[in-house]
Design a protein around this motif. Structure first.
Motif, PDB file in Angstrom:
ATOM      1  N   LYS A 137       3.942 -51.182 -62.522  1.00 34.56           N
ATOM      2  CA  LYS A 137       4.845 -52.062 -61.763  1.00 34.56           C
ATOM      3  C   LYS A 137       4.731 -53.508 -62.253  1.00 34.56           C
ATOM      4  CE  LYS A 137       4.958 -49.357 -57.493  1.00 34.56           C
ATOM      5  NZ  LYS A 137       4.537 -49.328 -56.085  1.00 34.56           N
ATOM      6  N   ALA A 138       3.496 -53.948 -62.511  1.00 30.35           N
ATOM      7  CA  ALA A 138       3.288 -55.315 -62.993  1.00 30.35           C
ATOM      8  C   ALA A 138       3.916 -55.503 -64.369  1.00 30.35           C
ATOM      9  CB  ALA A 138       1.792 -55.631 -63.045  1.00 30.35           C
ATOM     10  N   LYS A 139       3.800 -54.485 -65.219  1.00 26.60           N
ATOM     11  CA  LYS A 139       4.386 -54.583 -66.554  1.00 26.60           C
ATOM     12  C   LYS A 139       5.915 -54.620 -66.461  1.00 26.60           C
ATOM     13  CE  LYS A 139       3.879 -52.880 -71.185  1.00 26.60           C
ATOM     14  NZ  LYS A 139       3.113 -52.036 -72.073  1.00 26.60           N
ATOM     15  N   LYS A 140       6.484 -53.828 -65.546  1.00 27.02           N
ATOM     16  CA  LYS A 140       7.938 -53.835 -65.347  1.00 27.02           C
ATOM     17  C   LYS A 140       8.414 -55.218 -64.906  1.00 27.02           C
ATOM     18  CE  LYS A 140       9.992 -52.886 -61.623  1.00 27.02           C
ATOM     19  NZ  LYS A 140      10.627 -52.519 -60.405  1.00 27.02           N
ATOM     20  N   GLU A 141       7.731 -55.809 -63.935  1.00 28.42           N
ATOM     21  CA  GLU A 141       8.121 -57.133 -63.441  1.00 28.42           C
ATOM     22  C   GLU A 141       7.969 -58.200 -64.524  1.00 28.42           C
ATOM     23  OE1 GLU A 141       9.614 -57.900 -60.618  1.00 28.42           O
ATOM     24  OE2 GLU A 141       9.603 -55.775 -60.091  1.00 28.42           O
ATOM     25  N   TYR A 142       6.912 -58.097 -65.321  1.00 28.08           N
ATOM     26  CA  TYR A 142       6.697 -59.057 -66.399  1.00 28.08           C
ATOM     27  C   TYR A 142       7.826 -58.943 -67.436  1.00 28.08           C
ATOM     28  CZ  TYR A 142       5.062 -61.017 -70.740  1.00 28.08           C
ATOM     29  OH  TYR A 142       4.989 -61.724 -71.915  1.00 28.08           O
ATOM     30  N   LEU A 143       8.145 -57.714 -67.848  1.00 29.89           N
ATOM     31  CA  LEU A 143       9.202 -57.521 -68.842  1.00 29.89           C
ATOM     32  C   LEU A 143      10.550 -57.975 -68.308  1.00 29.89           C
ATOM     33  CD1 LEU A 143       8.163 -54.100 -70.385  1.00 29.89           C
ATOM     34  CD2 LEU A 143       8.038 -56.361 -71.454  1.00 29.89           C
ATOM     35  N   LYS A 144      10.803 -57.707 -67.046  1.00 26.68           N
ATOM     36  CA  LYS A 144      12.061 -58.145 -66.432  1.00 26.68           C
ATOM     37  C   LYS A 144      12.162 -59.673 -66.470  1.00 26.68           C
ATOM     38  CE  LYS A 144      14.473 -58.062 -62.028  1.00 26.68           C
ATOM     39  NZ  LYS A 144      14.328 -57.761 -60.620  1.00 26.68           N
ATOM     40  N   ALA A 145      11.095 -60.354 -66.073  1.00 36.05           N
ATOM     41  CA  ALA A 145      11.096 -61.820 -66.090  1.00 36.05           C
ATOM     42  C   ALA A 145      11.206 -62.353 -67.523  1.00 36.05           C
ATOM     43  CB  ALA A 145       9.823 -62.351 -65.430  1.00 36.05           C
ATOM     44  N   HIS A 146      10.544 -61.674 -68.457  1.00 36.06           N
ATOM     45  CA  HIS A 146      10.586 -62.101 -69.861  1.00 36.06           C
ATOM     46  C   HIS A 146      12.011 -62.006 -70.410  1.00 36.06           C
ATOM     47  CE1 HIS A 146       9.164 -62.793 -73.914  1.00 36.06           C
ATOM     48  NE2 HIS A 146       9.819 -61.710 -74.311  1.00 36.06           N
ATOM     49  N   TYR A 147      12.679 -60.882 -70.155  1.00 31.34           N
ATOM     50  CA  TYR A 147      14.036 -60.722 -70.664  1.00 31.34           C
ATOM     51  C   TYR A 147      15.033 -61.607 -69.924  1.00 31.34           C
ATOM     52  CZ  TYR A 147      12.718 -57.101 -73.913  1.00 31.34           C
ATOM     53  OH  TYR A 147      12.165 -56.434 -74.960  1.00 31.34           O
ATOM     54  N   GLU A 148      14.785 -61.908 -68.660  1.00 33.15           N
ATOM     55  CA  GLU A 148      15.646 -62.864 -67.959  1.00 33.15           C
ATOM     56  C   GLU A 148      15.524 -64.244 -68.587  1.00 33.15           C
ATOM     57  OE1 GLU A 148      14.504 -62.582 -63.860  1.00 33.15           O
ATOM     58  OE2 GLU A 148      15.863 -60.914 -63.468  1.00 33.15           O
TER      59      GLU A 148
END
Length: 181
Positions: A137-148
């Motif tokens: 879940k933490a990796k998903k949120e990090y990747l989402k924020a990174h791509y945003e």
């Protein structure tokens, strides 16, 4: 609008050929030159009102541009902060997974020696699954924020992601530039 407040000058020139059919000696050319100057003394305030309205419109658009700039700046700052927070959360989740894996290895050795029972071992495995899920879940949120963040800065393009066969407006234009419908 301000130009209509200034004086206007107009120059007209005209030339004509005149013939007298009865007497051919009296034919010739006639020329006329006229210079007209117009000064707007009073027009009911319409021009001044239009100038004021244009200035207000300009100030309004300038304010909207400043608000948009502030909004984008604020969004990018908050997005950067959230990305950093998700990155920190990802690192702590990774450390938690490593710690629970180490604990599980120790628990397995104690179980094999008979010091711990099967329920203790299953509880640690359950904890490992929980911590691994938190890591995902933490990796998903990090990747989402990174791509945003990449999207906000204009770096999230098909070219930057090395996507083969992606739509390219330049290539499509070159292909269809000389085609006749």
């Amino acid at each position: 609008s301000k130009l209509s407040l200034l004086p206007q000058v107009e120059l007209k020139a005209q030339i004509a050929h005149v013939e007298d059919f009865k007497n051919s000696d009296k034919s010739g050319y006639v020329g006329l030159v006229a210079l007209t100057a117009t000064v707007n003394i009073w027009n009911g305030g319409h021009t001044h009102s239009a100038v004021r309205q244009s200035k207000l419109h300009l100030n309004s658009n300038s304010g909207k541009l400043k608000n948009t700039f502030r909004s984008v700046e604020s969004s990018s700052e908050s997005m950067w902060e959230s990305r950093k927070a998700y990155e920190d959360g990802l690192q702590s989740a990774r450390k938690a997974v490593l710690a629970v894996k180490s604990s599980l290895e120790g628990m397995q050795q104690e179980y094999e020696l008979g010091e711990k029972n099967l329920i203790d071992l299953l509880q640690v495995q359950d904890k490992l699954y929980e911590v691994e899920l938190n890591y995902i879940k933490a990796k998903k949120e990090y990747l989402k924020a990174h791509y945003e963040m990449l999207s906000l800065t204009g770096q999230l393009t098909a070219k930057s992601l090395n996507i083969e066969g992606a739509f390219s407006p330049e290539q499509e234009y070159k292909k269809s530039k000389w085609k006749v419908i």
